[in-house]
Design an enzyme around this catalytic site. Structure first.
Site, PDB file in Angstrom:
ATOM      1  CE1 TYR A  68       6.036  -3.084  -0.288  1.00 49.73           C
ATOM      2  CE2 TYR A  68       7.482  -1.231  -0.779  1.00 49.73           C
ATOM      3  CZ  TYR A  68       6.651  -2.246  -1.208  1.00 49.73           C
ATOM      4  OH  TYR A  68       6.443  -2.424  -2.554  1.00 49.73           O
ATOM      5  N   GLY A 124       0.838  -1.196   0.000  1.00 48.95           N
ATOM      6  CA  GLY A 124       0.000   0.000   0.000  1.00 48.95           C
ATOM      7  C   GLY A 124       0.868   1.238   0.000  1.00 48.95           C
ATOM      8  NE  ARG A 171       7.933   9.840  -3.046  1.00 50.14           N
ATOM      9  CZ  ARG A 171       8.466  10.593  -2.082  1.00 50.14           C
ATOM     10  NH1 ARG A 171       9.338  11.531  -2.384  1.00 50.14           N
ATOM     11  NH2 ARG A 171       8.135  10.402  -0.821  1.00 50.14           N
TER      12      ARG A 171
HETATM   13  P1  NAD Z   1      -1.247  -4.650  -5.247  1.00 47.85           P
HETATM   14  O1  NAD Z   1      -1.510  -4.529  -3.782  1.00 47.85           O
HETATM   15  O2  NAD Z   1      -2.246  -4.066  -6.172  1.00 47.85           O
HETATM   16  O3  NAD Z   1      -1.010  -6.168  -5.634  1.00 47.85           O
HETATM   17  C1  NAD Z   1      -0.453  -7.106  -4.749  1.00 47.85           C
HETATM   18  C2  NAD Z   1      -1.347  -8.328  -4.717  1.00 47.85           C
HETATM   19  O4  NAD Z   1      -0.778  -9.291  -3.833  1.00 47.85           O
HETATM   20  C3  NAD Z   1      -2.762  -8.009  -4.196  1.00 47.85           C
HETATM   21  O5  NAD Z   1      -3.737  -8.352  -5.162  1.00 47.85           O
HETATM   22  C4  NAD Z   1      -2.881  -8.867  -2.950  1.00 47.85           C
HETATM   23  O6  NAD Z   1      -4.183  -9.407  -2.751  1.00 47.85           O
HETATM   24  C5  NAD Z   1      -1.872  -9.959  -3.228  1.00 47.85           C
HETATM   25  N1  NAD Z   1      -1.504 -10.632  -1.971  1.00 47.85           N
HETATM   26  C6  NAD Z   1      -1.309 -10.043  -0.756  1.00 47.85           C
HETATM   27  N2  NAD Z   1      -1.073 -10.986   0.174  1.00 47.85           N
HETATM   28  C7  NAD Z   1      -1.127 -12.196  -0.472  1.00 47.85           C
HETATM   29  C8  NAD Z   1      -0.962 -13.537  -0.043  1.00 47.85           C
HETATM   30  N3  NAD Z   1      -0.718 -13.830   1.235  1.00 47.85           N
HETATM   31  N4  NAD Z   1      -1.059 -14.525  -0.961  1.00 47.85           N
HETATM   32  C9  NAD Z   1      -1.343 -14.237  -2.273  1.00 47.85           C
HETATM   33  N5  NAD Z   1      -1.507 -12.965  -2.729  1.00 47.85           N
HETATM   34  C10 NAD Z   1      -1.388 -11.955  -1.844  1.00 47.85           C
HETATM   35  O7  NAD Z   1       0.206  -4.020  -5.491  1.00 47.85           O
HETATM   36  P2  NAD Z   1       0.912  -3.641  -6.873  1.00 47.85           P
HETATM   37  O8  NAD Z   1       1.027  -2.170  -6.897  1.00 47.85           O
HETATM   38  O9  NAD Z   1       0.285  -4.348  -8.001  1.00 47.85           O
HETATM   39  O10 NAD Z   1       2.373  -4.224  -6.597  1.00 47.85           O
HETATM   40  C11 NAD Z   1       2.817  -5.465  -7.134  1.00 47.85           C
HETATM   41  C12 NAD Z   1       4.229  -5.736  -6.643  1.00 47.85           C
HETATM   42  O11 NAD Z   1       5.099  -4.678  -7.049  1.00 47.85           O
HETATM   43  C13 NAD Z   1       4.346  -5.815  -5.123  1.00 47.85           C
HETATM   44  O12 NAD Z   1       5.285  -6.790  -4.770  1.00 47.85           O
HETATM   45  C14 NAD Z   1       4.866  -4.451  -4.737  1.00 47.85           C
HETATM   46  O13 NAD Z   1       5.564  -4.471  -3.514  1.00 47.85           O
HETATM   47  C15 NAD Z   1       5.769  -4.130  -5.923  1.00 47.85           C
HETATM   48  N6  NAD Z   1       5.958  -2.688  -6.117  1.00 47.85           N
HETATM   49  C16 NAD Z   1       4.917  -1.898  -6.488  1.00 47.85           C
HETATM   50  C17 NAD Z   1       5.118  -0.543  -6.645  1.00 47.85           C
HETATM   51  C18 NAD Z   1       4.000   0.386  -7.055  1.00 47.85           C
HETATM   52  O14 NAD Z   1       4.241   1.592  -7.181  1.00 47.85           O
HETATM   53  N7  NAD Z   1       2.784  -0.089  -7.258  1.00 47.85           N
HETATM   54  C19 NAD Z   1       6.387   0.024  -6.416  1.00 47.85           C
HETATM   55  C20 NAD Z   1       7.416  -0.810  -6.019  1.00 47.85           C
HETATM   56  C21 NAD Z   1       7.198  -2.177  -5.894  1.00 47.85           C
END
Ligand code: NAD
Length: 330
Positions: free
Chosen positions: A145, A74, A217
């Site tokens: 995180y 988040g 950013r």
């Molecule tokens: P998101 O929260 O939309 O997607 C993550 C998904 O993981 C969610 O649908 C959630 O239900 C699922 N999840 C959580 N716990 C789980 C579990 N125990 N078992 C199975 N699934 C589970 O986030 P996002 O923005 O799509 O991010 C995807 C990845 O990219 C993540 O690892 C995040 O840390 C990384 N990331 C995202 C950003 C960004 O700006 N969005 C930046 C850096 C890194």
């Protein structure tokens, strides 16, 4: 090619599934929830909690290529509200996934790391230099995180060394686009600001903006992010690579640009007492250009237009706070 996307119910995962289908892959999506904004295009969708090692083994069974995106995730509101759950869940999800990929003999795994691995001391000024991949140590990552992301990076490097497991690491920087959560604690800054502007009734109004507006950013459009993940998977790169934009913007300027796209007069009410994160963060794409021969190319204005239009349409037909769920414990 048999691919798996963990976190396929989430924002980036939903977009990645569509890209993989367009590239002719068979896709198994895995998540604790279904996508909330659009139907999944995955060939199979497994509802499963990856904190359980047996679930992780089933998730990657017979896969050639795994994209490990699942995370308890988040924006800054969420990282401050749930640090223990984030660290616990993500250590479990990542460790289980990496080990399951090794045991299943998966050809290539791509792990979604984050700009949050970079040390705070490099990001103390709005004009701090862009973050380069080799500047991670001495470590001072961004909250629990960021500590999990850095720990998993080290785990992946260890697996590469000990077992020859091919795990690639993408450091994602502030990804945005349609289907990103724009309300509630899990919303990220750009989407949340778009949501607030979209909900201004009429042509003018005030919104609360966290911080004093001077923090900077660089935001990366989601189409570029998933293209980069695909290119990284197909490359022979074996060190972490930034996937981000080099276009830096201050939060105050971002509000002005959203207002311009929305055609509204927006007055920011700065809340300097709310969490703001690093003062200045942006991506250095030198390595990305060199090893992938490519870099994210969507301009902020283009991506913002597409994102705002989607949020505006969605918000017009959905009451605030409806249908916006999150990770495993919600
Ligand atoms: P998101 O929260 O939309 O997607 C993550 C998904 O993981 C969610 O649908 C959630 O239900 C699922 N999840 C959580 N716990 C789980 C579990 N125990 N078992 C199975 N699934 C589970 O986030 P996002 O923005 O799509 O991010 C995807 C990845 O990219 C993540 O690892 C995040 O840390 C990384 N990331 C995202 C950003 C960004 O700006 N969005 C930046 C850096 C890194």
């Amino acid at each position: 090619m048999r691919t798996v996307v963990t976190g396929a119910g989430g924002f980036i995962g939903s977009h990645l599934v569509r890209l993989l289908k367009r590239r002719g892959c068979h896709v198994r999506g895995v998540d604790v929830r279904l996508p909330e904004f659009a139907e999944s295009h995955a060939d199979e969708f497994v509802l499963s909690d990856l904190r359980d090692p047996a679930a992780a083994e089933r998730a990657v069974f017979r896969a050639d290529l795994v994209f490990a995106l699942a995370a308890n995730m988040g924006g800054i509101g969420w990282t401050h509200a749930a640090p223990a759950e984030i660290l616990r869940d993500n250590l479990l999800i990542s460790t289980n996934t990496v080990e399951a990929c090794r045991r299943a003999g998966v050809g290539t795994t791509v792990y979604a790391s984050s700009a949050c691995v970079y040390p705070g001391y490099l990001q103390r000024h709005p004009q701090a230099p862009p973050l380069r991949e080799d500047r991670v140590f001495p470590a001072e990552p961004d909250m629990e995180y960021g500590w999990e992301k850095l720990t998993t990076e080290i785990l992946c490097a260890g697996y590469r060394k000990a077992y020859g497991t091919d795990i690639k690491i993408a450091r994602l920087h502030a990804i945005y686009g349609p289907w990103g959560t724009y309300e509630g604690l899990r919303a990220k800054s750009l989407a949340m600001l778009c949501g607030k502007v979209a909900r201004i009734p009429g042509g003018a109004g005030e919104i609360e903006v966290w911080g004093d507006g001077t923090q900077t950013r660089s935001y990366c459009y989601v189409d570029d992010c998933v293209e980069g993940l695909w290119r990284l998977a197909r490359s022979d790169v074996d060190t972490p690579v930034n996937l981000g934009s080099e276009e830096r913007v201050s939060i105050g300027e971002l509000v002005d640009r959203i207002a311009a796209v929305a055609g509204k007069t927006v007055t920011p009410r700065y809340a300097a007492d709310r969490p703001v994160g690093p003062r200045g963060r942006s991506s250095d794409n030198t390595l990305c250009r060199r090893v992938l021969g490519w870099e994210p190319g969507t301009s902020l204005d283009d991506g913002l237009r597409r994102t705002y239009r989607w949020i505006e349409r969605w918000a017009a037909t959905h009451a605030p706070g409806t249908g916006l769920t999150g990770g495993a414990d919600d």
